[in-house]
Write a protein that holds these residues in place. Structure first.
Motif, short mmCIF file in Angstrom:
data_model
loop_
_atom_site.label_atom_id
_atom_site.label_comp_id
_atom_site.label_asym_id
_atom_site.label_seq_id
_atom_site.Cartn_x
_atom_site.Cartn_y
_atom_site.Cartn_z
N ASP A 98 0.85 -1.18 0.00
CA ASP A 98 0.00 0.00 0.00
C ASP A 98 0.89 1.24 0.00
OD1 ASP A 98 -1.57 2.24 0.79
OD2 ASP A 98 -3.01 0.93 1.77
N PRO A 99 0.91 2.01 -1.09
CA PRO A 99 1.79 3.18 -1.14
C PRO A 99 1.46 4.23 -0.10
CG PRO A 99 0.29 3.17 -3.02
CD PRO A 99 0.15 1.84 -2.34
N ARG A 100 0.21 4.34 0.27
CA ARG A 100 -0.17 5.32 1.29
C ARG A 100 0.41 4.92 2.65
NH1 ARG A 100 -3.69 9.44 0.68
NH2 ARG A 100 -4.23 8.57 -1.38
N GLN A 101 0.33 3.62 2.95
CA GLN A 101 0.94 3.14 4.19
C GLN A 101 2.45 3.31 4.16
OE1 GLN A 101 -0.33 -1.00 4.74
NE2 GLN A 101 -1.57 -0.35 6.48
N GLN A 102 3.04 3.07 3.00
CA GLN A 102 4.49 3.19 2.91
C GLN A 102 4.94 4.65 3.10
OE1 GLN A 102 6.82 2.46 -0.83
NE2 GLN A 102 7.66 0.78 0.40
N TYR A 103 4.21 5.57 2.54
CA TYR A 103 4.51 6.99 2.75
C TYR A 103 4.51 7.30 4.24
CZ TYR A 103 4.05 12.09 2.47
OH TYR A 103 4.24 13.45 2.63
N ASP A 104 3.49 6.81 4.95
CA ASP A 104 3.40 7.05 6.38
C ASP A 104 4.58 6.42 7.12
OD1 ASP A 104 1.80 7.95 8.79
OD2 ASP A 104 1.87 5.80 9.18
N SER A 105 4.93 5.19 6.74
CA SER A 105 6.04 4.49 7.38
C SER A 105 7.35 5.25 7.20
CB SER A 105 6.19 3.08 6.81
OG SER A 105 5.06 2.29 7.10
N ILE A 106 7.55 5.77 5.98
CA ILE A 106 8.82 6.44 5.68
C ILE A 106 8.85 7.86 6.27
CG2 ILE A 106 10.24 7.37 3.82
CD1 ILE A 106 9.31 4.96 2.12
N PHE A 107 7.83 8.64 5.96
CA PHE A 107 7.87 10.05 6.34
C PHE A 107 7.57 10.28 7.83
CE2 PHE A 107 7.79 10.50 1.81
CZ PHE A 107 8.46 11.69 1.55
N ASN A 108 6.74 9.43 8.41
CA ASN A 108 6.34 9.68 9.80
C ASN A 108 7.05 8.79 10.81
OD1 ASN A 108 4.51 11.75 9.13
ND2 ASN A 108 2.97 10.22 8.54
N LYS A 109 7.89 7.87 10.33
CA LYS A 109 8.69 7.05 11.26
C LYS A 109 10.17 7.11 10.91
CE LYS A 109 5.15 3.80 12.81
NZ LYS A 109 4.72 2.38 12.89
N LEU A 110 10.54 6.60 9.74
CA LEU A 110 11.95 6.46 9.43
C LEU A 110 12.64 7.81 9.25
CD1 LEU A 110 11.82 3.40 6.99
CD2 LEU A 110 12.44 3.43 9.42
N LEU A 111 12.01 8.73 8.53
CA LEU A 111 12.64 10.02 8.29
C LEU A 111 12.64 10.93 9.51
CD1 LEU A 111 11.64 10.92 4.62
CD2 LEU A 111 13.58 9.59 5.47
N ARG A 112 11.99 10.50 10.57
CA ARG A 112 12.03 11.25 11.82
C ARG A 112 13.17 10.80 12.73
NH1 ARG A 112 5.80 12.75 13.59
NH2 ARG A 112 5.23 13.71 11.60
N LEU A 113 13.89 9.77 12.29
CA LEU A 113 15.09 9.38 13.02
C LEU A 113 16.17 10.43 12.78
CD1 LEU A 113 15.14 5.58 12.06
CD2 LEU A 113 14.43 6.57 14.25
N PRO A 114 17.18 10.52 13.65
CA PRO A 114 18.27 11.49 13.45
C PRO A 114 18.91 11.33 12.07
CG PRO A 114 18.41 10.54 15.64
CD PRO A 114 17.35 9.77 14.92
N ASP A 115 19.29 12.46 11.47
CA ASP A 115 19.84 12.45 10.11
C ASP A 115 21.07 11.55 9.98
OD1 ASP A 115 17.88 14.13 9.23
OD2 ASP A 115 19.19 15.87 8.90
N GLU A 116 21.84 11.41 11.06
CA GLU A 116 23.07 10.63 10.98
C GLU A 116 22.82 9.12 11.10
OE1 GLU A 116 22.69 12.17 15.29
OE2 GLU A 116 22.29 12.91 13.24
N THR A 117 21.58 8.72 11.33
CA THR A 117 21.26 7.29 11.45
C THR A 117 21.64 6.56 10.16
OG1 THR A 117 19.40 7.82 12.90
CG2 THR A 117 19.45 5.61 11.92
N LEU A 118 22.41 5.50 10.28
CA LEU A 118 22.83 4.71 9.12
C LEU A 118 21.67 3.85 8.63
CD1 LEU A 118 26.34 3.59 10.39
CD2 LEU A 118 25.86 5.39 8.71
N VAL A 119 21.47 3.82 7.33
CA VAL A 119 20.39 3.05 6.71
C VAL A 119 20.97 1.81 6.04
CG1 VAL A 119 18.60 3.06 4.92
CG2 VAL A 119 18.95 5.09 6.35
N TYR A 120 20.54 0.65 6.52
CA TYR A 120 20.96 -0.62 5.95
C TYR A 120 19.73 -1.35 5.41
CZ TYR A 120 25.58 -0.12 8.08
OH TYR A 120 26.84 0.32 8.42
#
Length: 345
Positions: A146-168
């Motif tokens: 679901d792209p709407r759910q994915q937007y929420d997961s990315i913008f409202n959870k993952l992208l709210r982590l500190p900018d220096e957080t390493l993404v694996y």
């Protein structure tokens, strides 16, 4: 800390082996079946004990190594509670933690690529599965994506982590190995959208072909559970109803193999002893608490866990250690609750 990023070139999958120290416990994230021998060789070389194997979601492009690793190491398999997999040892949800000696991963529910997609956060690193890729995002057009759910997961959870957080991520097809939250905010073309509707429009028009082996891989990954029928055939299993009939009997000692957090969240069978699965070999060996309990009192040990997988492995080990009366509750706490067995919290 020991951290290894391993790659399967056929499926473009990254697998992560993590431990706090040499000689200690380890966990693995997103293992690939064909690479299991390689993983176990590395575990041996680093003098580690593999205790947990985690999948970020039900994969469609490779067969998971969870089942093979469980069968060869007796490790605990872990997936999100929404997974369609028939049996995993432990199902986690938002806010839970996946812990081993010296390390703990925070569980984030990040659906969108699939409805069972999870990310795991640890010490400035986030393992994003297929939710957030390096300069991309996971497709959303199958497995209840679901792209709407994915937007929420990315913008409202993952992208709210500190900018220096390493993404694996779980995959990469261009040779990139790691990014950061800050980089993805600025340079990921799929995230340079002005609204959720724009993101939905973008994702709904990718027109990608299905993964080549999807029709084979997904059914294989659904049937990853340990077959408990063999344990029952040997006479080492009780149904939930049979266990309820024996509950409270003097000659029975019910033993809960789950971790403390699972017991607190889901409750326990009244009167059960708590002896976590990770301490099993010590507890059933000569001088161990369960070995001595059975020897001194003649009590029959009845193991249980969440879904019967850990307890099935525990029964085999206990029988081999001489606890001839040991058995387990087929289907675990889930079956006990379904049969309306008593539960205390």
């Amino acid at each position: 800390m020991i951290f290894r990023q391993l790659f399967d070139s056929v499926s473009g999958t990254y697998t992560y082996l993590i431990a706090s120290r040499a000689g200690g416990e380890a966990l693995i994230i997103d293992p690939v079946l064909e690479k299991v021998d390689r993983y176990l060789k590395l575990v041996e070389e680093l003098d580690l004990k593999l205790v947990k194997a985690v999948d970020t979601h039900l994969h469609a492009d490779h067969v998971t190594g969870l089942g093979a690793l469980r069968d060869r190491t007796h490790c605990i398999t872990v997936m999100g509670e929404q997974t369609a997999a028939d049996v995993v040892s432990m199902r986690v949800a938002e806010g839970d933690r996946v812990s081993i000696e010296g390390l703990s991963l925070d569980v984030l529910y990040t659906p969108g690529h699939t409805d069972d997609s999870y990310s795991f956060l640890m010490n400035g690193r986030v393992f994003t599965g297929d939710t957030l890729l390096i300069r991309g995002t996971g497709r959303t057009d199958f497995q209840n994506g679901d792209p709407r759910q994915q937007y929420d997961s990315i913008f409202n959870k993952l992208l709210r982590l500190p900018d220096e957080t390493l993404v694996y991520p779980a995959h990469d097809y261009k040779g990139d190995t790691v990014s950061t939250i800050g980089e993805e905010k600025h340079f990921n073309p799929r995230l340079l959208v002005g609204s959720v509707d724009e993101y939905v429009e973008l994702m709904n028009n990718l027109n990608l072909p299905n993964p080549k082996m999807m029709d084979v891989v997904v059914p294989a990954n659904i049937r990853v559970g340990l077959h408990q029928d063999e344990i029952a055939r040997r006479g080492w299993a009780l149904s939930a109803k049979e266990a309820m009939a024996l509950h409270g009997s003097y000659g029975i000692a019910m033993v809960d193999l789950r971790e403390k957090g699972e017991r607190e969240k889901h409750g326990s069978i009244p009167g059960a002893l708590h002896a976590p699965y990770g301490d099993l070999n010590e507890n059933i060996g000569e001088g161990g608490i369960l070995h001595e309990l059975a020897a001194a009192t003649g009590k029959r040990i009845v193991f249980y866990c969440a879904f019967g997988e850990r307890s099935a492995m525990a029964v085999e080990a206990a029988q081999a250690a001489g606890l001839a009366g040991a058995c387990h509750i087929d289907g675990g706490m889930a079956a006990w609750k379904k049969a309306d067995g008593p539960v205390v919290r």
